[in-house]
Design an enzyme around this catalytic site. Structure first.
Site, PDB file in Angstrom:
ATOM      1  N   GLY A 185      29.326  39.190 -24.799  1.00 59.15           N
ATOM      2  CA  GLY A 185      28.044  38.737 -24.283  1.00 59.15           C
ATOM      3  C   GLY A 185      28.081  37.291 -23.849  1.00 59.15           C
ATOM      4  N   ARG A 229      23.128  45.490 -24.464  1.00 60.66           N
ATOM      5  CA  ARG A 229      22.521  44.200 -24.805  1.00 60.66           C
ATOM      6  C   ARG A 229      21.651  43.691 -23.657  1.00 60.66           C
ATOM      7  NH1 ARG A 229      26.899  40.247 -27.447  1.00 60.66           N
ATOM      8  NH2 ARG A 229      24.966  39.124 -27.894  1.00 60.66           N
ATOM      9  N   SER A 263      18.810  29.547 -27.796  1.00 58.20           N
ATOM     10  CA  SER A 263      19.975  30.273 -27.311  1.00 58.20           C
ATOM     11  C   SER A 263      20.922  29.326 -26.598  1.00 58.20           C
ATOM     12  CB  SER A 263      19.566  31.397 -26.349  1.00 58.20           C
ATOM     13  OG  SER A 263      20.711  31.986 -25.756  1.00 58.20           O
ATOM     14  N   GLN A 277      23.685  30.236 -25.346  1.00 60.87           N
ATOM     15  CA  GLN A 277      24.225  30.941 -24.193  1.00 60.87           C
ATOM     16  C   GLN A 277      23.338  30.756 -22.968  1.00 60.87           C
ATOM     17  OE1 GLN A 277      24.784  35.010 -25.366  1.00 60.87           O
ATOM     18  NE2 GLN A 277      26.475  34.537 -26.760  1.00 60.87           N
ATOM     19  N   ASP A 322      25.891  33.813 -35.745  1.00 60.18           N
ATOM     20  CA  ASP A 322      26.969  34.800 -35.729  1.00 60.18           C
ATOM     21  C   ASP A 322      27.584  35.023 -37.103  1.00 60.18           C
ATOM     22  OD1 ASP A 322      26.849  35.450 -33.023  1.00 60.18           O
ATOM     23  OD2 ASP A 322      28.146  33.789 -32.460  1.00 60.18           O
ATOM     24  N   LYS A 362      22.302  41.516 -30.899  1.00 61.74           N
ATOM     25  CA  LYS A 362      23.708  41.156 -30.770  1.00 61.74           C
ATOM     26  C   LYS A 362      24.500  42.400 -30.340  1.00 61.74           C
ATOM     27  CE  LYS A 362      23.820  36.758 -31.831  1.00 61.74           C
ATOM     28  NZ  LYS A 362      24.449  35.755 -30.933  1.00 61.74           N
ATOM     29  N   ARG A 402      22.387  43.820 -35.869  1.00 65.87           N
ATOM     30  CA  ARG A 402      23.161  43.428 -37.041  1.00 65.87           C
ATOM     31  C   ARG A 402      22.356  43.462 -38.329  1.00 65.87           C
ATOM     32  NH1 ARG A 402      26.879  38.684 -34.174  1.00 65.87           N
ATOM     33  NH2 ARG A 402      28.428  40.161 -33.346  1.00 65.87           N
ATOM     34  N   ARG A 444      32.013  41.717 -35.577  1.00 61.45           N
ATOM     35  CA  ARG A 444      31.642  40.962 -36.777  1.00 61.45           C
ATOM     36  C   ARG A 444      31.203  41.885 -37.911  1.00 61.45           C
ATOM     37  NH1 ARG A 444      32.508  36.004 -35.054  1.00 61.45           N
ATOM     38  NH2 ARG A 444      31.834  35.429 -32.948  1.00 61.45           N
TER      39      ARG A 444
END
Length: 393
Positions: A46, A74, A119, A121, A271, A298, A302, A347
């Site tokens: 991602g 996602r 974020s 990202q 994460d 994610k 998660r 993960r």
């Protein structure tokens, strides 16, 4: 990393791995990306997808982004919205998902954008789009996020400023930059180090040194949380590498005590929550970890996936919309004996491998292949460390 390298090659860069393991990149210059002949396959990443969407957005090229089943589930809407404001045209699959086609524009429009959700990202995608955009592009983050992109861009010669304001951190980048090549030493990823920090903390008799860990203050939330729980983590040989603080971390087994994880740590450890949940499973008392809504979107959900995995291993878990409450074993081995659905999430797979290191019965991961997404040598390191004290990771 391999998906990113392949995508950049498709757009004109020459990228080669040298015999000593280093990588050499001959770039095309800001504004020089070429039209890719085929779709850009992002695999499971991602981060690569969102950052490269930003990079492409201010170039007069069209790129189609595809990925595996996990990545295709996602949502990309949070990065689509600001890039469209800059002038890019994006056609996504239902729900703002991959596959998507992005038609960039030159010149793009500089914007001032306040992140609605913390974020790094999205921030980085906008800054990368701003590299080839005339004028000044600004990102305002009410909640600070990891700042690797700011450090990297400044190191390559971009004119970039960061200032504080009542609205939050304001990151401004001047477009049409002239970037200069650099020799970069990349510190060890704290997200990858976290698996060993937790493993050594929960397995009796452990004593481990994890080398070359990046300790950027925007990334050390998991270390802070583990220390609050009583983890024995000591920094050795603190230094600066490539503009980032780095140290070796010595971690020894220690009894962990349940805590209420401060929600303001979430941006600096988002994460690392899955493996922190594993640490909580071995603590004394009930750990409450909330404020992590981002975990729902994610590689997998998660929160739900870890709740199911830990429950299957005999751990008492209460699921919340934004996190978990976990009743720990007090340091004893958890029952284990379950086959874990990793949901194609690297993960989740690695976190539950760590949980299985101190389980009464074997913990089986249904599909460990996604681990290669972020840590191809994970199982080799695990095999080398298993049953060894005083070892390095």
């Amino acid at each position: 990393m391999l998906a990113t390298a392949a995508a950049m090659r498709a757009m004109g860069a020459r990228i080669e791995r040298q015999a000593d393991g280093s990588w050499q990149v001959d770039g095309v210059g800001v504004g020089g990306l070429l039209q890719p002949a085929t779709a850009l396959d992002m695999g499971n990443s991602g981060t690569s997808t969102r950052l490269l969407m930003g990079l492409v957005a201010s170039h007069l090229i069209t790129a189609t982004f595809i990925g595996d089943a996990s990545l295709s589930g996602r949502p990309m809407g949070r990065v689509i919205e600001p890039l469209e404001r800059m002038g890019a045209a994006i056609t996504a699959s239902p729900g703002g998902r991959l596959p998507l086609m992005l038609r960039g524009i030159t010149p793009a429009v500089p914007i001032e954008y306040t992140l609605p959700i913390a974020s790094a990202q999205v921030k980085s995608a906008i800054l990368l789009a701003g590299l080839n955009t005339p004028g000044i592009t600004r990102v305002i983050e009410p909640i600070p996020t990891r700042d690797h992109s700011e450090r990297m861009l400044a190191g390559f010669g971009a004119t970039l400023t960061v200032e504080s304001s009542p609205a939050g951190r304001i990151i401004s980048i001047h477009g049409e930059a002239e970037l200069k090549p650099q020799a970069i030493t990349v510190p060890g990823d704290p997200s990858s180090a976290a698996f060993w920090l937790v493993a050594a903390s929960i397995v009796p008799g452990s004593d481990m040194i994890v080398r070359n860990v990046g300790l950027n203050p925007t990334r050390t939330g998991v270390i802070a949380a583990l220390r609050m729980m009583g983890a024995d983590i000591v920094e050795l040989d603190g230094r600066t590498v490539g503009g980032e603080p780095v140290a070796d971390l010595r971690v020894r087994h220690a009894p962990l005590t349940a805590i209420e994880v401060p929600p303001d740590l979430a941006p600096s450890m988002i994460d690392e929550y899955p493996v922190l949940f594993v640490a909580a499973a071995f603590a004394t008392g009930r750990t409450i970890a909330r404020g992590a809504h981002e975990l729902r979107v994610k590689e997998s959900d998660r929160i739900a996936t870890m709740a199911a995995a830990l429950s299957a291993c005999g751990v008492a878990v209460t699921e919340h919309e934004d996190g978990l409450s976990i009743d720990g074993s007090g340091g004893d081995a958890i029952p284990g004996g379950a086959t874990i659905a990793s949901k194609l999430d690297h993960r989740i797979a690695m976190s539950m491998v760590v949980a299985g290191l101190h389980a009464a019965r074997a913990v089986t991961i249904d599909d460990a292949a996604p681990v290669a997404t972020s840590y191809p040598r994970f199982f080799m390191s695990l095999d080398r460390l298993a049953g060894i004290t005083g070892a390095d990771a």
